[in-house]
Design a protein around this motif. Structure first.
Motif, PDB file in Angstrom:
ATOM      1  N   LEU A  25       0.824  -1.211   0.000  1.00 31.78           N
ATOM      2  CA  LEU A  25       0.000   0.000   0.000  1.00 31.78           C
ATOM      3  C   LEU A  25       0.857   1.260   0.000  1.00 31.78           C
ATOM      4  N   ALA A  26       1.977   1.232   0.717  1.00 30.73           N
ATOM      5  CA  ALA A  26       2.897   2.379   0.715  1.00 30.73           C
ATOM      6  C   ALA A  26       3.427   2.605  -0.700  1.00 30.73           C
ATOM      7  N   TRP A  27       3.766   1.526  -1.389  1.00 34.64           N
ATOM      8  CA  TRP A  27       4.274   1.639  -2.761  1.00 34.64           C
ATOM      9  C   TRP A  27       3.203   2.236  -3.667  1.00 34.64           C
ATOM     10  N   PHE A  28       1.957   1.699  -3.579  1.00 35.50           N
ATOM     11  CA  PHE A  28       0.858   2.243  -4.395  1.00 35.50           C
ATOM     12  C   PHE A  28       0.630   3.713  -4.068  1.00 35.50           C
ATOM     13  N   ASN A  29       0.692   4.045  -2.807  1.00 31.62           N
ATOM     14  CA  ASN A  29       0.477   5.422  -2.371  1.00 31.62           C
ATOM     15  C   ASN A  29       1.542   6.352  -2.957  1.00 31.62           C
ATOM     16  N   ASN A  30       2.784   5.887  -3.035  1.00 36.03           N
ATOM     17  CA  ASN A  30       3.889   6.700  -3.560  1.00 36.03           C
ATOM     18  C   ASN A  30       3.964   6.711  -5.078  1.00 36.03           C
ATOM     19  N   HIS A  31       3.306   5.759  -5.742  1.00 32.91           N
ATOM     20  CA  HIS A  31       3.353   5.649  -7.202  1.00 32.91           C
ATOM     21  C   HIS A  31       1.949   5.733  -7.795  1.00 32.91           C
TER      22      HIS A  31
ATOM     23  N   GLY B   3       0.584   8.087  -9.557  1.00 32.51           N
ATOM     24  CA  GLY B   3       0.488   9.116 -10.589  1.00 32.51           C
ATOM     25  C   GLY B   3      -0.516   8.833 -11.688  1.00 32.51           C
ATOM     26  N   LEU B   4      -0.729   7.560 -12.014  1.00 36.03           N
ATOM     27  CA  LEU B   4      -1.647   7.219 -13.094  1.00 36.03           C
ATOM     28  C   LEU B   4      -3.078   6.993 -12.619  1.00 36.03           C
ATOM     29  N   MET B   5      -3.306   7.076 -11.318  1.00 37.50           N
ATOM     30  CA  MET B   5      -4.637   6.816 -10.764  1.00 37.50           C
ATOM     31  C   MET B   5      -5.492   8.070 -10.797  1.00 37.50           C
ATOM     32  N   SER B   6      -6.791   7.847 -10.794  1.00 35.97           N
ATOM     33  CA  SER B   6      -7.722   8.971 -10.688  1.00 35.97           C
ATOM     34  C   SER B   6      -7.600   9.574  -9.284  1.00 35.97           C
ATOM     35  N   ILE B   7      -8.117  10.763  -9.130  1.00 34.68           N
ATOM     36  CA  ILE B   7      -8.062  11.438  -7.829  1.00 34.68           C
ATOM     37  C   ILE B   7      -8.816  10.623  -6.782  1.00 34.68           C
ATOM     38  N   ASN B   8      -9.963  10.034  -7.167  1.00 30.56           N
ATOM     39  CA  ASN B   8     -10.728   9.208  -6.220  1.00 30.56           C
ATOM     40  C   ASN B   8      -9.942   7.971  -5.805  1.00 30.56           C
ATOM     41  N   ALA B   9      -9.278   7.329  -6.761  1.00 31.14           N
ATOM     42  CA  ALA B   9      -8.487   6.131  -6.439  1.00 31.14           C
ATOM     43  C   ALA B   9      -7.309   6.498  -5.547  1.00 31.14           C
ATOM     44  N   LYS B  10      -6.646   7.628  -5.851  1.00 29.41           N
ATOM     45  CA  LYS B  10      -5.523   8.092  -5.005  1.00 29.41           C
ATOM     46  C   LYS B  10      -5.993   8.332  -3.577  1.00 29.41           C
ATOM     47  N   ALA B  11      -7.117   8.996  -3.449  1.00 30.48           N
ATOM     48  CA  ALA B  11      -7.648   9.302  -2.115  1.00 30.48           C
ATOM     49  C   ALA B  11      -7.987   8.016  -1.376  1.00 30.48           C
ATOM     50  N   TRP B  12      -8.586   7.071  -2.081  1.00 26.19           N
ATOM     51  CA  TRP B  12      -8.973   5.816  -1.436  1.00 26.19           C
ATOM     52  C   TRP B  12      -7.733   5.039  -0.993  1.00 26.19           C
ATOM     53  N   PHE B  13      -6.733   4.912  -1.881  1.00 23.70           N
ATOM     54  CA  PHE B  13      -5.505   4.212  -1.499  1.00 23.70           C
ATOM     55  C   PHE B  13      -4.803   4.914  -0.339  1.00 23.70           C
TER      56      PHE B  13
ATOM     57  N   ARG C 173     -19.013  -3.067   3.440  1.00 18.24           N
ATOM     58  CA  ARG C 173     -17.749  -2.530   3.960  1.00 18.24           C
ATOM     59  C   ARG C 173     -17.337  -1.219   3.299  1.00 18.24           C
ATOM     60  N   GLN C 174     -18.207  -0.678   2.439  1.00 20.14           N
ATOM     61  CA  GLN C 174     -17.973   0.595   1.754  1.00 20.14           C
ATOM     62  C   GLN C 174     -16.727   0.574   0.868  1.00 20.14           C
ATOM     63  N   ILE C 175     -16.537  -0.541   0.178  1.00 23.28           N
ATOM     64  CA  ILE C 175     -15.434  -0.679  -0.772  1.00 23.28           C
ATOM     65  C   ILE C 175     -15.895  -0.059  -2.095  1.00 23.28           C
ATOM     66  N   PRO C 176     -15.092   0.812  -2.700  1.00 21.88           N
ATOM     67  CA  PRO C 176     -15.497   1.425  -3.972  1.00 21.88           C
ATOM     68  C   PRO C 176     -15.715   0.363  -5.062  1.00 21.88           C
ATOM     69  N   LEU C 177     -16.617   0.680  -5.978  1.00 21.12           N
ATOM     70  CA  LEU C 177     -16.961  -0.256  -7.048  1.00 21.12           C
ATOM     71  C   LEU C 177     -15.730  -0.685  -7.839  1.00 21.12           C
ATOM     72  N   PHE C 178     -14.806   0.254  -8.115  1.00 19.94           N
ATOM     73  CA  PHE C 178     -13.631  -0.127  -8.906  1.00 19.94           C
ATOM     74  C   PHE C 178     -12.826  -1.219  -8.207  1.00 19.94           C
ATOM     75  N   TRP C 179     -12.790  -1.192  -6.864  1.00 24.52           N
ATOM     76  CA  TRP C 179     -12.037  -2.223  -6.148  1.00 24.52           C
ATOM     77  C   TRP C 179     -12.835  -3.527  -6.077  1.00 24.52           C
ATOM     78  N   GLN C 180     -14.138  -3.433  -5.988  1.00 28.60           N
ATOM     79  CA  GLN C 180     -14.975  -4.633  -6.038  1.00 28.60           C
ATOM     80  C   GLN C 180     -14.757  -5.356  -7.380  1.00 28.60           C
TER      81      GLN C 180
END
Length: 168
Positions: free
Chosen positions: A37-43, A45-55, A125-132
């Motif tokens: 998760l730390a790696w995803f959080n630091n990389h 750049g290609l994610m949408s703003i919503n995905a970045k916020a969720w991660f 569990r309020q998981i966003p649809l993209f992650w489902q």
């Protein structure tokens, strides 16, 4: 062109080993969840703003939880362990597909069952649809080698039955 028993066994083995490797990798990668998760959080750049916020939120939650309640991560350790055991389960059908066809049927059912679990528990569990949908991809991808191996096993069963009847 009709396949021989040797060709069918080889194809079954290949597809089941694809599944075994995928399950093992999925299990192994579930152990270092905070690091990933730390790696995803630091990389991100290609994610949408919503995905970045969720991660970012998920990473913060896991990090804070691991600092204050490290024993809760034991749950994802068991998830990883289950994936590794499921990988071992499919070695039997790779060795003797006809005898162990039930394991492939179990795997197909498990891949289908991922969908209602992801959508029902995901919403609770309020998981966003993209992650489902990412979770559902495990079932959608996992079912492909299983269906191919199952189909080849059915052909192998038919071929062995036909050959034994010819020699009787």
């Amino acid at each position: 062109m009709a396949l021989t028993t040797t060709q069918l066994k080889k194809r079954i083995k290949i597809w089941l080993w694809v599944l075994v490797i995928g399950l093992a990798l999925s299990g192994i990668t579930a152990f270092p969840i905070e690091t990933e998760l730390a790696w995803f959080n630091n990389h991100s750049g290609l994610m949408s703003i919503n995905a970045k916020a969720w991660f970012g939120t998920i990473y913060s939650a896991v990090k804070i939880t691991n600092i204050n309640y490290p024993y809760l991560s034991y749950g994802t350790d068991w998830l990883a362990f289950a994936h590794l055991l499921l990988a071992v389960l499919f070695i039997g059908p790779a060795q003797d597909p006809i005898k162990n066809i039930w394991v492939m049927q179990f795997g197909i059912i498990a891949c289908i069952a991922i969908f209602p679990l992801a959508f029902i528990a995901g919403n609770i569990r309020q998981i966003p649809l993209f992650w489902q949908l990412i979770d559902c991809s495990f079932g959608a991808i996992g079912i492909i080698p299983l269906l191919l191996a199952y189909r080849y096993t059915k052909k192998l069963t038919y071929l062995k039955t036909a050959l034994s009847q010819q020699h009787a």
